[in-house]
Write a protein that holds these residues in place. Structure first.
Motif, PDB file in Angstrom:
ATOM      1  N   LEU A  40       8.682   4.960   0.496  1.00  0.00           N
ATOM      2  CA  LEU A  40       8.702   3.755  -0.331  1.00  0.00           C
ATOM      3  C   LEU A  40       9.603   2.697   0.294  1.00  0.00           C
ATOM      4  N   VAL A  41       9.071   1.472   0.368  1.00  0.00           N
ATOM      5  CA  VAL A  41       9.806   0.349   0.964  1.00  0.00           C
ATOM      6  C   VAL A  41       9.805  -0.807  -0.026  1.00  0.00           C
ATOM      7  N   ALA A  42      10.990  -1.336  -0.325  1.00  0.00           N
ATOM      8  CA  ALA A  42      11.084  -2.425  -1.302  1.00  0.00           C
ATOM      9  C   ALA A  42      11.994  -3.532  -0.791  1.00  0.00           C
ATOM     10  N   LYS A  43      11.661  -4.759  -1.182  1.00  0.00           N
ATOM     11  CA  LYS A  43      12.461  -5.925  -0.812  1.00  0.00           C
ATOM     12  C   LYS A  43      12.812  -6.712  -2.064  1.00  0.00           C
ATOM     13  N   SER A  44      14.106  -7.029  -2.222  1.00  0.00           N
ATOM     14  CA  SER A  44      14.580  -7.941  -3.263  1.00  0.00           C
ATOM     15  C   SER A  44      14.105  -7.514  -4.653  1.00  0.00           C
ATOM     16  N   LEU A  45      13.287  -8.324  -5.321  1.00  0.00           N
ATOM     17  CA  LEU A  45      12.818  -7.994  -6.674  1.00  0.00           C
ATOM     18  C   LEU A  45      12.132  -6.630  -6.696  1.00  0.00           C
ATOM     19  N   GLY A  46      11.476  -6.287  -5.596  1.00  0.00           N
ATOM     20  CA  GLY A  46      10.796  -4.996  -5.526  1.00  0.00           C
ATOM     21  C   GLY A  46      11.732  -3.814  -5.628  1.00  0.00           C
ATOM     22  N   THR A  47      13.031  -4.024  -5.338  1.00  0.00           N
ATOM     23  CA  THR A  47      13.977  -2.909  -5.447  1.00  0.00           C
ATOM     24  C   THR A  47      14.205  -2.510  -6.910  1.00  0.00           C
ATOM     25  N   ILE A  48      13.926  -3.414  -7.845  1.00  0.00           N
ATOM     26  CA  ILE A  48      13.987  -3.049  -9.267  1.00  0.00           C
ATOM     27  C   ILE A  48      12.867  -2.061  -9.580  1.00  0.00           C
ATOM     28  N   LYS A  64      -2.415  13.193   3.628  1.00  0.00           N
ATOM     29  CA  LYS A  64      -1.680  13.498   2.400  1.00  0.00           C
ATOM     30  C   LYS A  64      -0.400  12.668   2.319  1.00  0.00           C
ATOM     31  N   LYS A  65      -0.320  11.625   3.149  1.00  0.00           N
ATOM     32  CA  LYS A  65       0.886  10.790   3.208  1.00  0.00           C
ATOM     33  C   LYS A  65       0.565   9.367   2.742  1.00  0.00           C
ATOM     34  N   LEU A  66       1.440   8.837   1.891  1.00  0.00           N
ATOM     35  CA  LEU A  66       1.252   7.483   1.373  1.00  0.00           C
ATOM     36  C   LEU A  66       2.551   6.699   1.466  1.00  0.00           C
ATOM     37  N   ALA A  67       2.468   5.494   2.017  1.00  0.00           N
ATOM     38  CA  ALA A  67       3.601   4.560   2.044  1.00  0.00           C
ATOM     39  C   ALA A  67       3.327   3.441   1.054  1.00  0.00           C
ATOM     40  N   ILE A  68       4.306   3.150   0.213  1.00  0.00           N
ATOM     41  CA  ILE A  68       4.158   2.155  -0.850  1.00  0.00           C
ATOM     42  C   ILE A  68       5.110   0.993  -0.577  1.00  0.00           C
ATOM     43  N   PHE A  69       4.580  -0.233  -0.593  1.00  0.00           N
ATOM     44  CA  PHE A  69       5.366  -1.428  -0.318  1.00  0.00           C
ATOM     45  C   PHE A  69       5.480  -2.276  -1.575  1.00  0.00           C
ATOM     46  N   LEU A  70       6.728  -2.565  -1.955  1.00  0.00           N
ATOM     47  CA  LEU A  70       7.047  -3.321  -3.164  1.00  0.00           C
ATOM     48  C   LEU A  70       7.752  -4.616  -2.760  1.00  0.00           C
ATOM     49  N   PRO A  71       7.032  -5.714  -2.682  1.00  0.00           N
ATOM     50  CA  PRO A  71       7.615  -6.962  -2.166  1.00  0.00           C
ATOM     51  C   PRO A  71       8.508  -7.676  -3.168  1.00  0.00           C
ATOM     52  N   GLY A  72       9.129  -8.748  -2.684  1.00  0.00           N
ATOM     53  CA  GLY A  72       9.937  -9.603  -3.545  1.00  0.00           C
ATOM     54  C   GLY A  72       9.139 -10.830  -3.951  1.00  0.00           C
ATOM     55  N   ILE A  73       9.770 -11.753  -4.626  1.00  0.00           N
ATOM     56  CA  ILE A  73       9.109 -13.014  -4.982  1.00  0.00           C
ATOM     57  C   ILE A  73       8.958 -13.840  -3.711  1.00  0.00           C
ATOM     58  N   GLY A  74       7.727 -14.134  -3.352  1.00  0.00           N
ATOM     59  CA  GLY A  74       7.493 -14.945  -2.163  1.00  0.00           C
ATOM     60  C   GLY A  74       7.583 -14.175  -0.854  1.00  0.00           C
ATOM     61  N   TYR A  75       7.985 -12.899  -0.906  1.00  0.00           N
ATOM     62  CA  TYR A  75       8.046 -12.087   0.309  1.00  0.00           C
ATOM     63  C   TYR A  75       6.902 -11.089   0.226  1.00  0.00           C
ATOM     64  N   THR A  76       5.825 -11.383   0.955  1.00  0.00           N
ATOM     65  CA  THR A  76       4.595 -10.618   0.808  1.00  0.00           C
ATOM     66  C   THR A  76       4.519  -9.466   1.808  1.00  0.00           C
ATOM     67  N   ALA A  77       3.454  -8.710   1.692  1.00  0.00           N
ATOM     68  CA  ALA A  77       3.232  -7.592   2.616  1.00  0.00           C
ATOM     69  C   ALA A  77       2.993  -8.069   4.040  1.00  0.00           C
ATOM     70  N   LYS A  78       2.678  -9.350   4.211  1.00  0.00           N
ATOM     71  CA  LYS A  78       2.454  -9.897   5.551  1.00  0.00           C
ATOM     72  C   LYS A  78       3.737 -10.412   6.192  1.00  0.00           C
ATOM     73  N   SER A  79       4.829 -10.430   5.442  1.00  0.00           N
ATOM     74  CA  SER A  79       6.113 -10.897   5.984  1.00  0.00           C
ATOM     75  C   SER A  79       6.636  -9.894   7.008  1.00  0.00           C
ATOM     76  N   PRO A  80       7.473 -10.364   7.962  1.00  0.00           N
ATOM     77  CA  PRO A  80       7.793  -9.554   9.152  1.00  0.00           C
ATOM     78  C   PRO A  80       8.321  -8.149   8.887  1.00  0.00           C
ATOM     79  N   LEU A  81       9.301  -7.987   8.011  1.00  0.00           N
ATOM     80  CA  LEU A  81       9.879  -6.656   7.801  1.00  0.00           C
ATOM     81  C   LEU A  81       8.836  -5.678   7.271  1.00  0.00           C
ATOM     82  N   PHE A  82       7.993  -6.133   6.375  1.00  0.00           N
ATOM     83  CA  PHE A  82       6.938  -5.277   5.834  1.00  0.00           C
ATOM     84  C   PHE A  82       5.842  -5.047   6.876  1.00  0.00           C
ATOM     85  N   HIS A  83       5.449  -6.091   7.572  1.00  0.00           N
ATOM     86  CA  HIS A  83       4.358  -5.989   8.539  1.00  0.00           C
ATOM     87  C   HIS A  83       4.657  -4.939   9.605  1.00  0.00           C
ATOM     88  N   TYR A  84       5.842  -5.012  10.189  1.00  0.00           N
ATOM     89  CA  TYR A  84       6.155  -4.099  11.286  1.00  0.00           C
ATOM     90  C   TYR A  84       6.458  -2.682  10.780  1.00  0.00           C
TER      91      TYR A  84
END
Length: 221
Positions: A106-114, A28-48
């Protein structure tokens, strides 16, 4: 773990890619990742961060919008900012429809914080844990959300980040629900100026803080 990769069409015909990583057992738990421009889900902060949360039995939603695509070449920055909110909302609406999720991270980076600032208006996310990575403090909606949101939160930004603004950060740090970190001599890319090895240390420190935050979340579930 099972990964489902899908593409949907946005309201203007653009492709919006997303991945849903499912635990073997229903959660019943969901984590949502909202990346930035050019910073994908495979980038280090999101990956770990994703690995930490998967170990705590979160399903993972990666919203893989791609604003480097030629479809957006004619878009102004203001139009991109509106598009990231629309695209994130469309994917999240679809994933939540008929789901059993009750607990959110919820985790967001850069543009994803909007998009994150916009999503925190969603009643479903009341009480959700949030992590703001290099938030766009100069953007009015991001600033307002970080300053006023009651959601338990962490944030990290460098004082050499071009979106950093000291006066706004002082007001944001007054929000008792938000643990806001300002990293000295660190850029928007989370790089320590002039020392790549220190950049690795910064990555480790951030992930360590997110791990403690996520475990606190689990303890109070």
């Amino acid at each position: 773990m099972k990964t489902i990769d899908r593409t949907i069409k946005g309201d203007k015909g653009q492709s919006i890619n997303y991945s849903l990583v499912l635990n073997q057992d229903q959660t019943k738990k969901l984590a949502i990742f909202l990346p930035g421009i050019g910073y994908t889900a495979k980038s280090p902060l999101f990956h770990y961060t994703e690995r930490l949360l998967a170990e705590q039995e979160y399903d993972i939603l990666r919203i893989n919008y791609d604003f480097t695509n030629s479809f957006y070449d004619a878009y102004t920055m203001a139009e991109i900012e509106e598009a990231v909110k629309r695209d994130a909302k469309q994917v999240i609406d679809l994933v939540l429809k008929g789901s059993l999720y009750e607990k959110f991270f919820l985790v967001a980076k850069s543009l994803g914080t909007i998009a994150l600032a916009d999503e925190l208006e969603r009643q479903k996310f009341n009480g959700a844990k949030t992590v703001w990575l290099t938030p766009l403090l100069k953007h009015a909606e991001v600033y307002k959300a970080m300053k006023q949101s009651p959601n338990p939160a962490l944030s990290f930004i460098g004082d050499k980040d071009h979106y950093y603004e000291s006066s706004r950060m002082e007001e944001i740090q007054a929000n008792s629900q938000l643990d806001a970190h300002v990293l000295k001599d660190v850029t928007h890319g989370m790089d320590f100026i002039g020392d790549p090895l220190k950049s690795i240390d910064i990555l480790k420190d951030i992930i360590t803080d997110i791990q403690a935050f996520s475990k606190q979340n689990a303890e109070h579930a």
